[in-house]
Scaffold this motif. Structure first.
Motif, PDB file in Angstrom:
ATOM      1  N   ILE A  91       0.847  -1.207   0.000  1.00  0.00           N
ATOM      2  CA  ILE A  91       0.000   0.000   0.000  1.00  0.00           C
ATOM      3  C   ILE A  91       0.872   1.243   0.000  1.00  0.00           C
ATOM      4  O   ILE A  91       0.626   2.206  -0.740  1.00  0.00           O
ATOM      5  N   PHE A  92       1.920   1.230   0.826  1.00  0.00           N
ATOM      6  CA  PHE A  92       2.859   2.358   0.893  1.00  0.00           C
ATOM      7  C   PHE A  92       3.474   2.629  -0.482  1.00  0.00           C
ATOM      8  O   PHE A  92       3.545   3.776  -0.940  1.00  0.00           O
ATOM      9  N   PHE A  93       3.903   1.584  -1.183  1.00  0.00           N
ATOM     10  CA  PHE A  93       4.545   1.774  -2.477  1.00  0.00           C
ATOM     11  C   PHE A  93       3.534   2.052  -3.582  1.00  0.00           C
ATOM     12  O   PHE A  93       3.879   2.664  -4.598  1.00  0.00           O
ATOM     13  N   ASP A 190      12.548   6.179  -2.980  1.00  0.00           N
ATOM     14  CA  ASP A 190      11.729   4.972  -2.854  1.00  0.00           C
ATOM     15  C   ASP A 190      11.652   4.222  -4.179  1.00  0.00           C
ATOM     16  O   ASP A 190      11.705   2.984  -4.215  1.00  0.00           O
ATOM     17  N   LEU A 191      11.512   4.972  -5.274  1.00  0.00           N
ATOM     18  CA  LEU A 191      11.441   4.337  -6.584  1.00  0.00           C
ATOM     19  C   LEU A 191      12.741   3.595  -6.892  1.00  0.00           C
ATOM     20  O   LEU A 191      12.720   2.445  -7.362  1.00  0.00           O
ATOM     21  N   ILE A 192      13.875   4.232  -6.630  1.00  0.00           N
ATOM     22  CA  ILE A 192      15.167   3.579  -6.872  1.00  0.00           C
ATOM     23  C   ILE A 192      15.303   2.352  -5.977  1.00  0.00           C
ATOM     24  O   ILE A 192      15.788   1.295  -6.418  1.00  0.00           O
ATOM     25  N   ALA A 193      14.863   2.482  -4.727  1.00  0.00           N
ATOM     26  CA  ALA A 193      14.959   1.348  -3.798  1.00  0.00           C
ATOM     27  C   ALA A 193      14.125   0.173  -4.285  1.00  0.00           C
ATOM     28  O   ALA A 193      14.571  -0.988  -4.210  1.00  0.00           O
ATOM     29  N   ILE A 194      12.920   0.442  -4.789  1.00  0.00           N
ATOM     30  CA  ILE A 194      12.075  -0.636  -5.296  1.00  0.00           C
ATOM     31  C   ILE A 194      12.708  -1.286  -6.518  1.00  0.00           C
ATOM     32  O   ILE A 194      12.660  -2.507  -6.700  1.00  0.00           O
ATOM     33  N   ALA A 195      13.330  -0.479  -7.396  1.00  0.00           N
ATOM     34  CA  ALA A 195      14.028  -1.047  -8.552  1.00  0.00           C
ATOM     35  C   ALA A 195      15.175  -1.949  -8.088  1.00  0.00           C
ATOM     36  O   ALA A 195      15.400  -3.034  -8.644  1.00  0.00           O
ATOM     37  N   ILE A 196      15.885  -1.506  -7.052  1.00  0.00           N
ATOM     38  CA  ILE A 196      16.978  -2.312  -6.501  1.00  0.00           C
ATOM     39  C   ILE A 196      16.433  -3.620  -5.926  1.00  0.00           C
ATOM     40  O   ILE A 196      16.997  -4.697  -6.146  1.00  0.00           O
ATOM     41  N   ILE A 197      15.329  -3.529  -5.185  1.00  0.00           N
ATOM     42  CA  ILE A 197      14.718  -4.732  -4.603  1.00  0.00           C
ATOM     43  C   ILE A 197      14.309  -5.710  -5.702  1.00  0.00           C
ATOM     44  O   ILE A 197      14.565  -6.925  -5.609  1.00  0.00           O
ATOM     45  N   HIS A 251       9.797  -9.274  -4.885  1.00  0.00           N
ATOM     46  CA  HIS A 251       9.127  -8.774  -3.688  1.00  0.00           C
ATOM     47  C   HIS A 251       7.782  -8.161  -4.053  1.00  0.00           C
ATOM     48  O   HIS A 251       7.653  -7.382  -5.012  1.00  0.00           O
ATOM     49  N   ALA A 252       6.770  -8.500  -3.264  1.00  0.00           N
ATOM     50  CA  ALA A 252       5.390  -8.157  -3.610  1.00  0.00           C
ATOM     51  C   ALA A 252       5.134  -6.653  -3.646  1.00  0.00           C
ATOM     52  O   ALA A 252       4.165  -6.215  -4.277  1.00  0.00           O
ATOM     53  N   THR A 253       5.962  -5.858  -2.976  1.00  0.00           N
ATOM     54  CA  THR A 253       5.755  -4.404  -3.010  1.00  0.00           C
ATOM     55  C   THR A 253       5.939  -3.832  -4.416  1.00  0.00           C
ATOM     56  O   THR A 253       5.426  -2.754  -4.719  1.00  0.00           O
ATOM     57  N   VAL A 254       6.691  -4.547  -5.272  1.00  0.00           N
ATOM     58  CA  VAL A 254       6.858  -4.095  -6.656  1.00  0.00           C
ATOM     59  C   VAL A 254       5.500  -4.017  -7.349  1.00  0.00           C
ATOM     60  O   VAL A 254       5.260  -3.138  -8.172  1.00  0.00           O
ATOM     61  N   ALA A 255       4.598  -4.925  -6.999  1.00  0.00           N
ATOM     62  CA  ALA A 255       3.252  -4.897  -7.576  1.00  0.00           C
ATOM     63  C   ALA A 255       2.548  -3.593  -7.233  1.00  0.00           C
ATOM     64  O   ALA A 255       1.824  -3.031  -8.067  1.00  0.00           O
ATOM     65  N   GLY A 256       2.731  -3.103  -6.005  1.00  0.00           N
ATOM     66  CA  GLY A 256       2.114  -1.851  -5.610  1.00  0.00           C
ATOM     67  C   GLY A 256       2.576  -0.689  -6.459  1.00  0.00           C
ATOM     68  O   GLY A 256       1.781   0.150  -6.896  1.00  0.00           O
ATOM     69  N   VAL A 257       3.883  -0.609  -6.708  1.00  0.00           N
ATOM     70  CA  VAL A 257       4.421   0.473  -7.538  1.00  0.00           C
ATOM     71  C   VAL A 257       3.878   0.394  -8.957  1.00  0.00           C
ATOM     72  O   VAL A 257       3.458   1.404  -9.536  1.00  0.00           O
ATOM     73  N   ARG A 289      -3.598   7.382   0.994  1.00  0.00           N
ATOM     74  CA  ARG A 289      -2.489   7.948   1.757  1.00  0.00           C
ATOM     75  C   ARG A 289      -2.733   7.858   3.267  1.00  0.00           C
ATOM     76  O   ARG A 289      -1.817   7.496   4.022  1.00  0.00           O
ATOM     77  N   PRO A 290      -3.940   8.183   3.782  1.00  0.00           N
ATOM     78  CA  PRO A 290      -4.159   8.010   5.225  1.00  0.00           C
ATOM     79  C   PRO A 290      -3.979   6.559   5.676  1.00  0.00           C
ATOM     80  O   PRO A 290      -3.443   6.305   6.763  1.00  0.00           O
ATOM     81  N   LEU A 291      -4.399   5.600   4.849  1.00  0.00           N
ATOM     82  CA  LEU A 291      -4.221   4.193   5.187  1.00  0.00           C
ATOM     83  C   LEU A 291      -2.745   3.821   5.202  1.00  0.00           C
ATOM     84  O   LEU A 291      -2.280   3.081   6.077  1.00  0.00           O
ATOM     85  N   SER A 292      -1.992   4.368   4.243  1.00  0.00           N
ATOM     86  CA  SER A 292      -0.559   4.091   4.181  1.00  0.00           C
ATOM     87  C   SER A 292       0.179   4.705   5.357  1.00  0.00           C
ATOM     88  O   SER A 292       0.918   4.019   6.082  1.00  0.00           O
ATOM     89  N   ALA A 293      -0.022   6.029   5.559  1.00  0.00           N
ATOM     90  CA  ALA A 293       0.726   6.744   6.600  1.00  0.00           C
ATOM     91  C   ALA A 293       0.224   6.413   7.997  1.00  0.00           C
ATOM     92  O   ALA A 293       1.018   6.404   8.953  1.00  0.00           O
ATOM     93  N   GLY A 294      -1.069   6.133   8.130  1.00  0.00           N
ATOM     94  CA  GLY A 294      -1.641   5.940   9.458  1.00  0.00           C
ATOM     95  C   GLY A 294      -1.710   4.506   9.926  1.00  0.00           C
ATOM     96  O   GLY A 294      -1.823   4.247  11.127  1.00  0.00           O
TER      97      GLY A 294
END
Length: 447
Positions: A91-93, A190-197, A251-257, A289-294
């Motif tokens: 969700i964050f990504f 964050d984008l670069i980090a996800i590409a690295i992951i 890593h599943a967070t790539v799907a979020g991006v 965003r509230p769900l991600s940050a909160g």
């Protein structure tokens, strides 16, 4: 004498980190307000996790973190800590993908001349920490070799929520241009980090599941491109895409991006075009965003930040580990020098100068603040060294120590500029002609 047919070129001086449009200023201010609240929750979750993990009841914390739920097919029997890092961080990504696409499609950063400074600064803030970490561990010999070098990406990302929480604590009034710069820097990080992951930390890649993941992702993209908002259509496709990416070894967070990038920013011509109000990306960002940050990030921090800091495997052992030393130096020194140096170089190479409202000490304070790495750093540490391993524990201690040191140094610099920031904030609020736009922005598009 200038020929009559040739118009003299005016001596126009470019400005780096100049004030953006008022519409973008209002949007960035609203985003940062939400992230600041999320940062406070993130800090609270971290403190609770650390206290519980180092209390007489620590067994309860680690038992909760390691409690497994789910089912075996598609590797979905995970601990609560893994559900937080693999599931909630998606969700964050997703929000990060929405934010980055909006910045470059409809924000002030759609202009290459404006975008180049934070993008290059982010690249410098990723490259130099990675180099410092690698050099420290190579110089350490056998104790820094082997799997230690897998952690080179741990100190590369800036945690925007944590950084803004620091700003809220020290009560500074950053100029609008610097706030935009900080947000963009963190999103690109964050984008670069996800590409690295995706490239360097994929495990046991399964092409069949990866190929299957393209089908629900394509269906999701087709629906959102037609401005479909129905949750009962989009949510099942999003969950299926996430599950297939997770099963594929990426890593599943790539799907979020990727799903964030798929959402259109501008309204279609049939719906009235750009002048008809917020597009689907802004609608989703407002909802998620509230769900991600909160929720998502604080829960992830709660399950990831709990590390035993006492005893032989605590602070003393961690600080003698080249992995921890490399992370601390990379966050405190590498981030500051990488971000500040890249900003200075790209400004000078463009024959530009810093905006008149700012000073280079402001940029240096912000560069120090970029060393506050947490969410993505903890995620990468777990991927690099394995959740719960000794090196992972040492990396967590180093991330906390390095982020704290960077936050304190940034607070010293920015507090010294606090009076100047207050004066700028007061000037931004002046609206003498009563047109609803602060006079400091001049005559601009206020959509």
């Amino acid at each position: 004498m200038v020929p009559r047919w040739r118009t003299p070129t005016p001596n126009i001086r470019l400005h780096s980190l100049a004030r953006g449009s008022f519409s973008e200023y209002r949007r960035i201010t609203e985003v940062l307000r939400k992230e600041t609240v999320g940062g406070a929750l993130l800090l609270a979750a971290t403190v609770v996790a650390l206290l519980w993990a180092n209390s007489p009841w620590s067994a309860g914390y680690f038992g909760l973190r390691d409690l497994h739920l789910g089912f075996e097919p598609w590797h979905l029997r995970l601990s609560l800590g893994e559900w937080a890092s693999d599931g909630l961080l998606a969700i964050f990504f997703f929000v990060a993908g929405l934010e980055l696409k909006r910045e470059f499609v409809a924000g002030d950063l759609r202009r290459p001349g404006t975008a180049i400074v934070p993008v290059v600064a982010a690249c410098g803030g990723v490259a130099l920490p990675a180099i410092i970490f690698t050099l420290v561990n190579v110089a350490a010999g056998p104790s820094g070799g082997g799997d230690a070098l897998r952690g080179w990406a741990v100190p590369t990302a800036t945690d925007i929520a944590f950084a803004l929480a620091v700003l809220a604590v020290i009560n500074t009034h950053l100029p609008a241009a610097l706030r935009t710069f900080l947000l963009t820097l963190a999103v690109v990080d964050d984008l670069i980090a996800i590409a690295i992951i995706a490239v360097f930390y994929a495990s046991s890649l399964n092409p069949a599941f990866l190929g299957l993941a393209i089908l629900p992702l394509a269906a999701f993209t087709w629906l959102v491109q037609r401005r479909v908002r129905s949750w009962y259509l989009l949510l099942p496709l999003a969950l299926l895409t996430w599950a297939l990416f997770h099963a594929s070894g990426i890593h599943a967070t790539v799907a979020g991006v990727l799903m964030g990038f798929a959402v259109p920013v501008i309204r279609s011509e049939k719906a009235g075009g750009p002048d008809a109000g917020p597009g689907l990306a802004e609608h989703f960002e407002h909802r998620f965003r509230p769900l991600s940050a909160g929720v998502a990030v604080p829960v992830f921090a709660f399950f990831s930040a709990g590390v035993h800091v006492g005893g032989p495997d605590g602070i003393g052992s961690a600080l003698s580990d080249p992995v921890a030393i490399g992370i601390v130096l990379a966050l405190v020194v590498g981030k500051a020098v990488g971000v500040f140096g890249s900003t200075w170089l790209v400004t000078k190479s463009r024959h530009a100068e810093l905006d008149s409202d700012l000073a280079w000490v402001d940029v240096f304070g912000l560069a120090l603040l970029a060393g506050v790495g947490f969410t993505v750093s903890l995620l990468v540490a777990g991927l690099a060294f394995g959740e719960g391993t000794l090196r992972d524990e040492h990396a967590k201690v180093a991330i906390l120590a390095g982020s704290l040191a960077a936050a304190v140094l940034a607070a010293v610099v920015l507090r010294a500029r606090n009076r100047h920031y207050r004066r700028l904030a007061a000037l931004e609020a002046v609206d003498a002609d009563g047109d609803g736009v602060p006079d400091a922005f001049g005559v601009e598009d206020v959509r």
